[in-house]
Scaffold this active site. Sequence first.
Site, mmCIF file in Angstrom:
data_model
loop_
_atom_site.group_PDB
_atom_site.id
_atom_site.type_symbol
_atom_site.label_atom_id
_atom_site.label_comp_id
_atom_site.label_asym_id
_atom_site.label_seq_id
_atom_site.Cartn_x
_atom_site.Cartn_y
_atom_site.Cartn_z
ATOM 1 N N LYS A 216 9.870 44.498 21.102
ATOM 2 C CA LYS A 216 9.275 44.501 19.757
ATOM 3 C C LYS A 216 8.277 43.337 19.653
ATOM 4 O O LYS A 216 8.632 42.186 19.896
ATOM 5 C CB LYS A 216 10.372 44.345 18.711
ATOM 6 C CG LYS A 216 10.202 45.207 17.486
ATOM 7 C CD LYS A 216 11.409 45.067 16.575
ATOM 8 C CE LYS A 216 11.322 46.018 15.423
ATOM 9 N NZ LYS A 216 12.437 45.841 14.476
HETATM 10 O O1 G3P Z 1 14.061 45.915 11.444
HETATM 11 C C1 G3P Z 1 12.811 46.250 10.944
HETATM 12 C C2 G3P Z 1 12.866 46.635 9.486
HETATM 13 O O2 G3P Z 1 13.594 47.838 9.347
HETATM 14 C C3 G3P Z 1 13.496 45.580 8.611
HETATM 15 O O3 G3P Z 1 13.212 45.918 7.305
HETATM 16 O O4 G3P Z 1 12.697 45.083 5.027
HETATM 17 O O5 G3P Z 1 15.034 45.765 5.622
HETATM 18 O O6 G3P Z 1 14.105 43.660 6.583
HETATM 19 P P1 G3P Z 1 13.794 45.060 6.085
#
Ligand code: G3P
Length: 215
Positions: free
Chosen positions: A83
């Site tokens: 990533k």
């Molecule tokens: O892991 C990547 C993404 O899905 C994280 O999103 O906004 O829940 O931290 P968030």
Amino acid sequence: MKFFIDTGITEEIKEAQKRGWVDGVTTNPSLVAKAGKTHEELIKEICEVVEGPVSAEVLSLEAEGMISEGLELAKLGQQVVVKIPMGDEGMIAVRELASKGIKTNVTLVFSALQALLAAKAGASFVSPFVGRLDDIGSTGMVLIEEIRTIYDNYGFDTEILVASVRHPQHILEAALIGADVVTVPYGVLAKLSRHPLTQSGLDQFMKDAQKSIHT
Ligand code: G3P
């Protein structure tokens, strides 16, 4: 549409696997911190139980460091997808890793032009964060529509991996648009099979079954 689970908690992965919800896993530095393990320990542990792609994020901010970290992460399992954060340095790293046959997932994407750069660099996946766009009053799913149109216009193979999913509506809209993957927290996945009419219908069936004649 493929379901990836967005977590660093192995127990959640195993529970989701029982239900057929795990075509892959995504992690990020925040999720790794919550897991209470080293990055290497966690990715190795996940790779022992998951056959699909497992995204592991680099911490370097310069291309050279991203590339060397990515090469090391790729050694942890054939499922590992490196990533890489969107940015000029990240695109240099994606191109170099792709030239070595290492799959990448470009993360922290918030515009269609960023997604275009990721595809041109040879990324395997692009992670547009829909929930975080919604959080600031934008409309994350419009970004997914834009990326889908651009990728289809030019035949890019990069897979749209809808990330930062907050609720089932994000998953529905991603499927209607034709995203390739959604990565979802376990708590959101657990909501998908539920519907009040399903429950009330089942309750009524059980109630009526009590009245039927049993031999
Ligand atoms: O892991 C990547 C993404 O899905 C994280 O999103 O906004 O829940 O931290 P968030």
